[in-house]
Write a protein that holds these residues in place. Structure first.
Motif, PDB file in Angstrom:
ATOM      1  N   ARG B  88       9.835  -8.068  -3.951  1.00 12.78           N
ATOM      2  CA  ARG B  88       9.976  -6.848  -3.513  1.00 12.78           C
ATOM      3  C   ARG B  88      10.365  -5.515  -4.148  1.00 12.78           C
ATOM      4  O   ARG B  88       9.635  -4.620  -4.218  1.00 12.78           O
ATOM      5  N   CYS B 117       9.081  -3.558   1.050  1.00 12.75           N
ATOM      6  CA  CYS B 117       9.730  -3.059  -0.371  1.00 12.75           C
ATOM      7  C   CYS B 117      10.328  -1.931  -0.397  1.00 12.75           C
ATOM      8  O   CYS B 117      11.211  -1.807  -1.365  1.00 12.75           O
ATOM      9  N   GLN B 163       4.233  -1.215  -4.745  1.00 15.89           N
ATOM     10  CA  GLN B 163       5.818  -1.422  -4.620  1.00 15.89           C
ATOM     11  C   GLN B 163       6.101  -0.890  -5.662  1.00 15.89           C
ATOM     12  O   GLN B 163       5.666  -0.910  -6.848  1.00 15.89           O
TER      13      GLN B 163
END
Lengths: 389, 220
Positions: B88, B117, B163
């Motif tokens: 993440r 994330c 992310q």
């Protein structure tokens, strides 16, 4: 979005089928427990000292046959006593000890004197549930305490008193009557005051304290030891079917009102157990359906679950929506089952309990709640295991 | 932050009996370090273990000999939670199979990734602009099962870029794109990597990502 993905392939009908089966199973389990408890409490209230699980002491004897008419009272040999004591359901054996001397009772009822031949038996003091202060014999101030069978009083009131125009006697009246006993034997005779200190529904005899019996045997007895004709057997579970088998096999008789109570208790216990087991089986089958459905669902959604874990979801996060769904279904099933069991209980409550204080339904409901909690925890473990795989 | 990924004598288990063919490899069976801020192109023909290497680095497979360390942490010892955290916050991945959810639209796929994330208050990149830059703005609300493979490849790239990351791992990222789309993607990747100070590691079978600037080329 997560729910949108994960609810793919959830079969509504499989869930409804599970919820229905779980509700029915759980309701049956709770109904069985409630019914058992209610009937048990009602029985205890109505029959005074007869409990659903009746007193754990049984009085057994041998039947009087034509042969024994001439050979004397059938008695238990030491081997037979040992055999009974060796049974797994037997917690102990005590013998009735018969008086080896003559007893006469004199009573004055309403100015009318009455005298009758009588007998005494003693049993271990620990088996007589009476205040030890009353159940005590002191040769220095001799007064004989007596426990009378309730059946004898009933026989007197409804048989002898009504036909012989004698006054009816309540339990409280008879305990106040001045009684006199005449003991004779071994060339001696003595008159002693006596008093009825209690009544028993399971001791089918006229019982006196062991200390009195020892004292009286020493003075009036012949000194010959006789084998006991009746035994008190302490059992761990009066509803145990093995006891009946043993009694039938040896052709013994079980005396007293316990027999009916224990049979009814056994019947109720068996019926409740069968119903409860049926409920548990249905709940287990429902659980089996759900677990199979979960395996199928996770298998069908394998691509989605794997994809979610690969983009950064933890297995626990992926499992959460399924856990919440199963939790909600189980909670609903539990609530409906509780309502159904409570409704069913209302149907029998008036008939079984009547005006008496009703037994609390909370333990049965807690059992249902606990069962469903265990099922839910198991479901969650299965889901988390499957998603982690 | 992860500063380095260190590989020591890594080799897919499936090649364990045929180690000799990797004698001249610049990746397998030797020490190798990927450093944050750098760019690496791993070249190899099909079947040499490029995707396996990406899976090992992304911690979705462990069937390899040798050792892979994220800074000091051995990937074999990481828990599910630690792996999820790295995926993440530190390591973005564009797999060759793209792995988009066909049930969601292009934008939903990207938003789902960003949702796990970023914290709620954390600023997020304007991904809608990226759809526009890569020429798929008109496909943004279309379910992924109704996109072409090339369009899906760009959506998957946007999802990877959306992310936060220290390393961007791209497995044949432009295999279904023409040269113009390749350059558009490369520009966006370079900007995003520079913004985050991240490394870019991509594989190629002869159709490399057209990144400007220095790229360390490694033969598998």
């Amino acid at each position: 979005m997560l729910s949108k993905l994960l609810r793919h392939n959830i079969s509504k009908w499989q869930l409804i089928g599970y919820a229905l089966a779980a509700t029915i199973g759980l309701a049956i389990v709770m109904i069985a427990v409630m019914f058992y408890r209610d009937l048990s409490a009602a029985w205890a209230n109505e029959s005074g000292d007869i409990q659903l699980i009746p007193p754990r002491n049984m009085v057994i004897s041998k039947p009087v046959s034509l042969a024994s008419t001439f050979s004397g009272t059938p008695s238990f040999s030491p081997d037979e006593v040992a055999d009974i004591a060796a049974q797994p359901w037997c917690n102990g054996v005590a013998a009735f000890r018969a008086a080896d001397f003559s007893v006469w009772l004199t009573v004055n009822i309403g100015g009318r004197g009455m005298q009758t031949a009588l007998f005494f038996e003693s049993v271990p003091d620990s088996l007589v549930d009476i205040d030890p202060q009353l159940w005590h014999f002191d040769p220095a101030r001799p007064e004989v305490p007596i426990v009378l069978s309730k059946e004898y009083l009933t026989l007197y009131n409804f048989g002898f008193a009504s036909s012989g125009r004698m006054p009816l006697l309540s339990e409280s009246t008879i305990t106040r009557l001045p009684l006199t006993v005449v003991l004779a034997g071994n060339g001696r005779q003595q008159v002693l005051p006596a008093r009825i200190v209690g009544f028993s529904s399971w001791l089918n005899t006229i019982a006196v304290p062991e200390s009195f019996m020892d004292w009286a045997h020493e003075r009036f007895g012949s000194g010959v030891e006789v084998e006991p004709s009746r035994l008190i057997v302490a059992v761990s579970d009066p509803a145990d079917a093995e006891i009946d088998q043993f009694i039938d096999h040896h052709d013994y008789q079980v005396a007293g009102p316990d027999t009916g109570g224990s049979r009814a208790a056994r019947m109720l216990s068996v019926v409740s157990s069968v119903v409860g087991v049926v409920g548990l089986i249905i709940t287990s089958l429902a659980l089996f359906i759900l677990v199979l459905s979960l395996y199928l669902l996770v298998h069908k959604n394998r691509r989605i679950i794997t994809g979610l874990i690969r983009i950064g979801f933890t297995p626990a996060q992926v499992a959460r929506p399924y856990c919440l769904l199963v939790g909600a279904v189980n909670l609903t099933a539990t609530a409906i089952a509780m309502a159904a069991a409570s409704f069913a209980r209302a149907l029998w409550l008036d008939a079984v309990v009547g005006d008496q204080a009703a037994c609390s339904p909370v333990p049965a409901l807690l059992i249902g709640l606990g069962l469903m909690l265990a099922v839910t925890i198991y479901n969650i473990c299965v889901i988390r295991h499957l998603t982690r795989e | 932050m992860i500063r380095q990924i260190n590989l020591t004598n890594v080799l897919p288990a499936v090649f364990e009996l045929d180690r000799a063919q990797f004698a001249s490899s610049e990746v397998f069976l030797r020490p190798l370090t990927f450093e944050r801020g750098q760019r690496y192109c791993i070249n190899a023909r099909s079947g040499r273990g490029k995707t396996s290497l990406c899976d090992f680095l992304y911690m979705s497979r462990r069937d390899f000999a040798g050792e892979i360390l994220f800074d000091e942490a051995d990937v074999r010892t990481l828990s599910d939670r630690q792996i999820s955290r790295i995926r993440r916050r530190h390591l973005a991945y564009l797999p060759q199979e793209l792995e988009l959810f066909d049930e969601l639209t292009a934008l939903e796929n990207v938003n789902l990734k960003m949702k796990i994330c970023y914290d709620a208050a954390e600023p997020r990149p304007d991904v809608v602009k990226w759809f526009d830059r890569l020429g798929i703005a008109d496909r943004i609300d279309r379910p992924c099962d109704r996109l072409s493979v090339g369009q899906k490849q760009r959506v998957a790239l946007i999802r990877a870029l959306s992310q936060p990351f220290d390393f961007l791992l791209l497995d044949e990222p432009v295999s279904h794109l023409d040269e113009e789309s390749n350059r558009l993607c490369a520009k966006l990747i370079a900007e995003r990597a520079e913004q985050l100070g991240a490394a870019v590691i991509f594989t190629s079978v002869g159709n490399p990502l057209l990144l400007d600037g220095p790229v360390t080329s490694l033969t598998l």
